[in-house]
Design a protein around this motif. Sequence first.
Motif, PDB file in Angstrom:
ATOM      1  N   MET A 109      43.226  48.394  24.163  1.00 16.05           N
ATOM      2  CA  MET A 109      43.458  48.293  25.599  1.00 16.05           C
ATOM      3  C   MET A 109      42.301  47.597  26.309  1.00 16.05           C
ATOM      4  O   MET A 109      42.529  46.802  27.239  1.00 16.05           O
ATOM      5  N   LEU A 110      41.066  47.845  25.891  1.00 13.46           N
ATOM      6  CA  LEU A 110      39.913  47.274  26.581  1.00 13.46           C
ATOM      7  C   LEU A 110      39.572  45.865  26.103  1.00 13.46           C
ATOM      8  O   LEU A 110      38.854  45.141  26.796  1.00 13.46           O
ATOM      9  N   VAL A 111      40.057  45.470  24.931  1.00 14.11           N
ATOM     10  CA  VAL A 111      39.810  44.118  24.434  1.00 14.11           C
ATOM     11  C   VAL A 111      40.881  43.153  24.918  1.00 14.11           C
ATOM     12  O   VAL A 111      40.595  41.997  25.237  1.00 14.11           O
ATOM     13  N   LEU A 112      42.117  43.613  24.995  1.00 14.50           N
ATOM     14  CA  LEU A 112      43.238  42.743  25.326  1.00 14.50           C
ATOM     15  C   LEU A 112      43.197  42.364  26.804  1.00 14.50           C
ATOM     16  O   LEU A 112      43.445  43.178  27.686  1.00 14.50           O
TER      17      LEU A 112
ATOM     18  N   GLY B 159      48.125  47.098  33.308  1.00 15.91           N
ATOM     19  CA  GLY B 159      48.156  45.652  33.174  1.00 15.91           C
ATOM     20  C   GLY B 159      48.536  44.966  34.471  1.00 15.91           C
ATOM     21  O   GLY B 159      47.965  43.925  34.835  1.00 15.91           O
ATOM     22  N   LEU B 160      49.491  45.538  35.203  1.00 17.46           N
ATOM     23  CA  LEU B 160      49.873  44.963  36.493  1.00 17.46           C
ATOM     24  C   LEU B 160      48.720  44.981  37.489  1.00 17.46           C
ATOM     25  O   LEU B 160      48.666  44.148  38.400  1.00 17.46           O
ATOM     26  N   TRP B 161      47.809  45.922  37.312  1.00 19.49           N
ATOM     27  CA  TRP B 161      46.681  46.038  38.247  1.00 19.49           C
ATOM     28  C   TRP B 161      45.751  44.830  38.171  1.00 19.49           C
ATOM     29  O   TRP B 161      44.884  44.669  39.024  1.00 19.49           O
ATOM     30  N   TRP B 162      45.941  43.974  37.160  1.00 15.99           N
ATOM     31  CA  TRP B 162      45.195  42.718  37.110  1.00 15.99           C
ATOM     32  C   TRP B 162      45.505  41.844  38.318  1.00 15.99           C
ATOM     33  O   TRP B 162      44.705  40.952  38.661  1.00 15.99           O
ATOM     34  N   THR B 163      46.647  42.066  38.946  1.00 16.25           N
ATOM     35  CA  THR B 163      46.979  41.313  40.151  1.00 16.25           C
ATOM     36  C   THR B 163      45.913  41.494  41.220  1.00 16.25           C
ATOM     37  O   THR B 163      45.638  40.584  42.010  1.00 16.25           O
ATOM     38  N   LEU B 164      45.274  42.666  41.252  1.00 16.89           N
ATOM     39  CA  LEU B 164      44.284  42.991  42.283  1.00 16.89           C
ATOM     40  C   LEU B 164      42.874  42.597  41.888  1.00 16.89           C
ATOM     41  O   LEU B 164      41.957  42.720  42.695  1.00 16.89           O
ATOM     42  N   GLY B 165      42.680  42.159  40.635  1.00 13.55           N
ATOM     43  CA  GLY B 165      41.354  41.738  40.205  1.00 13.55           C
ATOM     44  C   GLY B 165      40.927  42.401  38.914  1.00 13.55           C
ATOM     45  O   GLY B 165      41.571  43.326  38.411  1.00 13.55           O
ATOM     46  N   VAL B 166      39.795  41.928  38.377  1.00  9.11           N
ATOM     47  CA  VAL B 166      39.295  42.433  37.096  1.00  9.11           C
ATOM     48  C   VAL B 166      38.842  43.884  37.222  1.00  9.11           C
ATOM     49  O   VAL B 166      39.211  44.736  36.404  1.00  9.11           O
ATOM     50  N   ALA B 167      38.023  44.177  38.233  1.00  9.64           N
ATOM     51  CA  ALA B 167      37.492  45.539  38.382  1.00  9.64           C
ATOM     52  C   ALA B 167      38.597  46.575  38.587  1.00  9.64           C
ATOM     53  O   ALA B 167      38.590  47.623  37.926  1.00  9.64           O
ATOM     54  N   PRO B 168      39.575  46.367  39.481  1.00  6.87           N
ATOM     55  CA  PRO B 168      40.666  47.344  39.588  1.00  6.87           C
ATOM     56  C   PRO B 168      41.438  47.519  38.288  1.00  6.87           C
ATOM     57  O   PRO B 168      41.865  48.639  37.967  1.00  6.87           O
TER      58      PRO B 168
ATOM     59  N   ARG C 140      52.333  42.929  26.898  1.00  7.30           N
ATOM     60  CA  ARG C 140      51.460  42.908  25.705  1.00  7.30           C
ATOM     61  C   ARG C 140      50.626  44.175  25.617  1.00  7.30           C
ATOM     62  O   ARG C 140      50.465  44.767  24.543  1.00  7.30           O
ATOM     63  N   LEU C 141      50.068  44.580  26.743  1.00 11.00           N
ATOM     64  CA  LEU C 141      49.202  45.754  26.751  1.00 11.00           C
ATOM     65  C   LEU C 141      49.986  47.015  26.407  1.00 11.00           C
ATOM     66  O   LEU C 141      49.524  47.848  25.601  1.00 11.00           O
ATOM     67  N   ALA C 142      51.171  47.180  26.983  1.00  3.99           N
ATOM     68  CA  ALA C 142      51.984  48.372  26.717  1.00  3.99           C
ATOM     69  C   ALA C 142      52.369  48.444  25.241  1.00  3.99           C
ATOM     70  O   ALA C 142      52.233  49.494  24.594  1.00  3.99           O
ATOM     71  N   VAL C 143      52.848  47.326  24.705  1.00  2.00           N
ATOM     72  CA  VAL C 143      53.244  47.309  23.293  1.00  2.00           C
ATOM     73  C   VAL C 143      52.032  47.473  22.385  1.00  2.00           C
ATOM     74  O   VAL C 143      52.055  48.237  21.408  1.00  2.00           O
TER      75      VAL C 143
ATOM     76  N   ILE D 154      47.811  40.596  18.508  1.00  2.00           N
ATOM     77  CA  ILE D 154      48.920  40.717  19.458  1.00  2.00           C
ATOM     78  C   ILE D 154      48.914  39.565  20.445  1.00  2.00           C
ATOM     79  O   ILE D 154      49.960  38.993  20.774  1.00  2.00           O
ATOM     80  N   PHE D 155      47.726  39.189  20.906  1.00  2.00           N
ATOM     81  CA  PHE D 155      47.667  38.055  21.836  1.00  2.00           C
ATOM     82  C   PHE D 155      48.149  36.769  21.169  1.00  2.00           C
ATOM     83  O   PHE D 155      48.885  35.974  21.778  1.00  2.00           O
ATOM     84  N   LEU D 156      47.736  36.552  19.927  1.00  2.00           N
ATOM     85  CA  LEU D 156      48.116  35.314  19.250  1.00  2.00           C
ATOM     86  C   LEU D 156      49.602  35.284  18.919  1.00  2.00           C
ATOM     87  O   LEU D 156      50.208  34.203  18.860  1.00  2.00           O
TER      88      LEU D 156
END
Length: 719
Positions: free
Chosen positions: A416-419, A112-121, A381-384, A519-521
Amino acid sequence: MRWWSSLVTLGREGLRVQRAFASPWAIARAVLAVLLATLLGLLLDDQSAGAMASVGAFICGIGTLLSPLRHRAVNAFAMAVAFSTMAVLGALVHGTTWLFLLLLAVAAFVAGLWWTLGVAPAIRACLAVIGMMITADLSPGLHGGLVMAGWMAVGTGLIVAVQLLPPYGPRFAAQRRTLTALYRSLASAATADPGTAGPAAAASSAPFTAARQALDLLPQFSRPAAAAMFGLLGEAERIRRALQTVRVTEPASQTMRLAVPATAASEPADRAALSAAARVLDDISRTIASGREHRSPDEAWSSLESWAALSHTRGPRDLAARLRQAEALARRSTEGRLGDVLEPHTEVPGLYAGSPAVTRTVRRLRAQLHPQAPVFRHSVRLAVGVVIAELIGRSIGGWGGLGISAHGFWVSLTTMLVLFPGYGHTIARGWGRAAGAVLGGLLAWVLSLPQWSPTGLVVASVVLAAASFLTLRTGQLMLNLWLTAWIVFLIHHVGGLPGPTAWARAADTVVGAALAVLIFLLWPTWSTRRLPGLLADWLRVQDRLFPELLTGYADVGATDAAAIDELRARSRQAREHLESAVQQSHAEPAHHLVPWSTAQLDEISKQVSTVAGYATLLGENLPRTPQDTVPELTELADPLHEHLAALARAAAGAETVAPGALRSVFDAFAARSGLLAAAADGSGSAAANRAVAVSSATVDAVEDLTATIAARHRRRHAA
């Protein structure tokens, strides 16, 4: 937007099929790796080995198709190492449920933290975590899990090997791709209608940011050879400013000469010249993309030079000169001359000097490690969510013998891939992935009915994998249709599970998608709520950028080029985040969380773009000779800084800024300095007149933004 309308709108978006595809050669390499992995199993007469090697090649192949910014072999190698390492780790924790769940939570948090680097990473990080989930969930034991991990590593190795096959293409392919998109965007901007935003509105900054990020990834030792690439980015900055100057000053010039109303590029000569500029920019983009020179026709250059010679302003002359320089740099970027040593471009000095990649990555990740950061909230959110999904999947069982019992792989993988970090993407992906899994389950059930020969199994498996690669960027619906069909077809014939296994896979996917949305909601990150803070962030950058620009009018070279370059990059990123959040907020059922209406948010976006455009014009008109200096303008630096700083606090809700205050300060300054009077009677220099006109227009743009931001307080009081 209300809840029901939001869900329906995003549902349609999730089911939409886009016409977007990866590079044909990249797809062909991924398909070849899957074919080799499948043939390996056939030659060894070991279907399990072939299946696991195919899975490794398939997942690693997806990672190579996700907009790589590094060399394709480097990207594939990093993906292979990460996936194989996680697969071995999963085999080691198999049978120790609590340890597996703990490691799964940690791995999902890091992904989830890797979102800092962009969508593809971020998606590549999730794919690596899937390697651990496969062996930890599906392996028969420690030895069997290590064997599975070994065969999957063989598949990832095949992906790395096929990246070494021709065609190779020109060097610095990722950087060329982003620079090509940048120059094509400039070509479109050259002939674009200013529209309702006005001629001063800044053009989209996304292509500049993408090119900057791609060049920033180059290691230090390769930057001298890529100096022409950095130069092309620097010239693109100058061309953008020249185009914007032409859009603003040429209509005024035409009006003064002809005494009739005019709009941007309204005269036939202007339109022809800008069309010629667009043609030159397009040819430059083709040269960059192919690594082979594409010359522009002489007619285009003749049109540009005639236009520049007849113009009473310097904008057309600057544009023609910068196009010449960009064309020369494009020639220097061709394969035969790429190694020519060039001096670093003065427009992007900080970017060329750079900093170590590890340092940059750590700094960006550390900036997100606080509870209010959107990426941090997404990581939690992703981890939980993934751990809960794993437990739910295990408790479901095997759907009455149709699925694989005592595992939660499909549910947790889907979650994991939807959230995603945003509401819109999460809902849309949930709809698309669930619908695609159901349709793919139907196709897989049909394919399970006939009896397949070994050769037929190889062909069918490779065709389904190829369809998945081909539809990777078309949307979740088509991707998951073919992905579900391939996976179920594989485990049905290799694992000996019954044909209706397809429905268990589809059911797990629906459960995982629904869980991700829930979970997102339950703990959302609304873009609507973030808008005041994002606007304040952008304003804080402006209260440093504008004083730096105004100070530059005191003398030639008074500005710090590196500081301007850094502030300009930060300003663009802040504006992109703000504009993205405004667009996402339109689909969110949370407008009560923002103090502005939808119409006001759109107006703020336009006004932000206009203010950014005038910052560009101030930078473009900085003095080039001692006669062009306007030292009086430095008096505006402090008042503008104070006003923008107060406006940033007002945007965040701290205090109100009364509209008109900055205009009063400017009028008093203009009367005291005599600059407006000199411009009116023609006694002032052309450079001073331009600088005063741009400064006055900047004040008007800031005042318009001030009035719209102040509306939040009036709306709150009225409520």
